[in-house]
Design an enzyme around this catalytic site. Sequence first.
Site, PDB file in Angstrom:
ATOM      1  N   ASP A 179       0.776  -1.234   0.000  1.00 15.33           N
ATOM      2  CA  ASP A 179       0.000   0.000   0.000  1.00 15.33           C
ATOM      3  C   ASP A 179       0.811   1.290   0.000  1.00 15.33           C
ATOM      4  O   ASP A 179       0.502   2.241  -0.692  1.00 15.33           O
ATOM      5  CB  ASP A 179      -0.883   0.040   1.256  1.00 15.33           C
ATOM      6  CG  ASP A 179      -1.652  -1.252   1.453  1.00 15.33           C
ATOM      7  OD1 ASP A 179      -1.526  -2.175   0.640  1.00 15.33           O
ATOM      8  OD2 ASP A 179      -2.396  -1.313   2.438  1.00 15.33           O
ATOM      9  N   GLU A 414       4.331  -8.426  11.869  1.00 14.30           N
ATOM     10  CA  GLU A 414       3.839  -8.128  10.518  1.00 14.30           C
ATOM     11  C   GLU A 414       5.010  -7.879   9.564  1.00 14.30           C
ATOM     12  O   GLU A 414       5.002  -8.314   8.415  1.00 14.30           O
ATOM     13  CB  GLU A 414       2.925  -6.904  10.596  1.00 14.30           C
ATOM     14  CG  GLU A 414       2.107  -6.629   9.351  1.00 14.30           C
ATOM     15  CD  GLU A 414       1.174  -5.431   9.543  1.00 14.30           C
ATOM     16  OE1 GLU A 414       1.206  -4.793  10.628  1.00 14.30           O
ATOM     17  OE2 GLU A 414       0.411  -5.134   8.607  1.00 14.30           O
TER      18      GLU A 414
HETATM   19  C1  9WN Z   1      -5.484  -2.228   3.678  1.00 18.59           C
HETATM   20  C2  9WN Z   1      -4.135  -7.127   5.819  1.00 18.59           C
HETATM   21  C3  9WN Z   1      -3.650  -6.050   4.870  1.00 18.59           C
HETATM   22  C4  9WN Z   1      -2.689  -6.599   3.798  1.00 18.59           C
HETATM   23  C5  9WN Z   1      -2.017  -5.492   3.001  1.00 18.59           C
HETATM   24  C6  9WN Z   1      -1.370  -4.532   3.989  1.00 18.59           C
HETATM   25  C7  9WN Z   1      -2.425  -3.979   4.959  1.00 18.59           C
HETATM   26  C8  9WN Z   1      -4.605  -2.751   4.816  1.00 18.59           C
HETATM   27  C9  9WN Z   1      -4.409  -1.660   5.825  1.00 18.59           C
HETATM   28  O1  9WN Z   1      -3.021  -5.046   5.660  1.00 18.59           O
HETATM   29  O2  9WN Z   1      -3.377  -3.219   4.219  1.00 18.59           O
HETATM   30  O3  9WN Z   1      -5.829  -3.278   2.829  1.00 18.59           O
HETATM   31  O4  9WN Z   1      -5.375  -1.338   6.531  1.00 18.59           O
HETATM   32  O5  9WN Z   1      -3.313  -1.087   5.899  1.00 18.59           O
HETATM   33  O6  9WN Z   1      -0.719  -3.514   3.313  1.00 18.59           O
HETATM   34  O7  9WN Z   1      -1.059  -6.046   2.128  1.00 18.59           O
HETATM   35  O8  9WN Z   1      -3.406  -7.404   2.911  1.00 18.59           O
HETATM   36  O9  9WN Z   1      -3.045  -7.822   6.353  1.00 18.59           O
END
Ligand code: 9WN
Length: 450
Positions: A179, A414
Amino acid sequence: MVVTRTASPAAALDLDQLARTAVRVLIENWHGHATVPSRRLYPHQWSWDSAFIALGQQYITPQRAAVELLSLFGAQWADGRIPHIAFNPAVPDHAYFPGPSFWRSSQLPGHPPIDTSGIIQPPVHAIAAHAVMDRLGANGRDFAARAYPALVAQNSYIRERRGVKGLAAVVHPWETGLDNSPAWDEPLHAVPADLSLFESYTRRDIDHARASERPTDEDYARYIRLALSYRDHGYDDDWMRSRSEFVVVDPGFNALWAWSELALAEIARALGRNPDGHQREAERITTELVDQLWSTESEIFLARDKRSGRLLGERTVAGLIPLLLPKLPQGVRDALCATLTGPSFGAGQLGIRGVPSFDLTDRRYNPRRYWRGPTWLNTTWLVAEGLRAHGADALAHRLRDDMVALVANAGLREYFNPRTGSGHGTSNFSWSAALLLHVLAEVLPQAETG
Ligand code: 9WN
């Protein structure tokens, strides 16, 4: 799972204990039909997380891994898109932002039976489905017969609704899974950051993780604006592809799309269907990737901003993911391996663990901030799989050892600082647990389930 060997000659790790901890995290994060990435930070089912999670669930029971995937496919839209979040109705709307009342999927014609977001994530699900099918043995065919149509529809959606000159475009940074990657800075910063949006909306992520390790408020305001514009145009991809303020062609997303076609070929074969179309599609995407996103100068795949037509110069781990594709020209493959092991990523070098998410030599490299430098286990595993596809087994092995060592040192975090190994972001993170189990099972042939 019983594991007794040491992962590295330097450190005698209690791998059995690590595996048991990973199993416990996956069990605690399981909600009866799916697994949350993290109980507090991400309390719903996420799309690409579920695929990585299924790769680990298969060692608990392959049936559970099958349910994980099938429940996600239950959230698939009529147009074939698999949304990036399938919301758990038992979790209050305010537990995660943006939640169901933001996305409003239930107001769409032909909406799925549960609330979902409206954007997508990289299509890694066929890879997981292929592994689970094999693991299910005699029951694998029944599972594959249910999964295959959903997976084919997912890839048709990507080709038909997201296609731009033969590759797929994403319309939100969250769709890449990486992201907050510096590769999105230039196109994202062209999107106005309207901080007054926070009068109507409240970020929930920074209640559960350090703000210094998460995206800034300005970038979050841009994420909200892009998601609102998609929603308010009825999730119309024709509008988004031509008019959205953010349209990017990402090498990681496209490589995983091609890789998933190879997995679909295997599933089709098991179902007695003709796999050739999937094989051809994987080769076509590989050719387009090389023609459109390979940079001879930077010796890595780069993302392209569709609006300006320009390649974005940032060297990120997404540009290494095409290593997964077996038909990559040899010159490209060799250059990519040199980039991976060179100063920008340092893979396999003393003092570097895993594959950093961003160029170590760039002034914006930050080993603690979300996708702007830290090592993540999923992208490290993908690069290791790519190395294996090209016979670079020693380095693939080293990256898998790094994954184990990172978790042994810092827990199931994470993400991790590539140099110090310190853990960041949320704890008890499901894909870290799942991929740890997967790697332990691969690295240690005597690993048993039980
Ligand atoms: C938005 C769930 C997700 C991962 C993504 C990571 C993070 C979310 C956030 O968490 O994104 O989708 O709220 O930041 O970047 O890769 O799927 O683990």
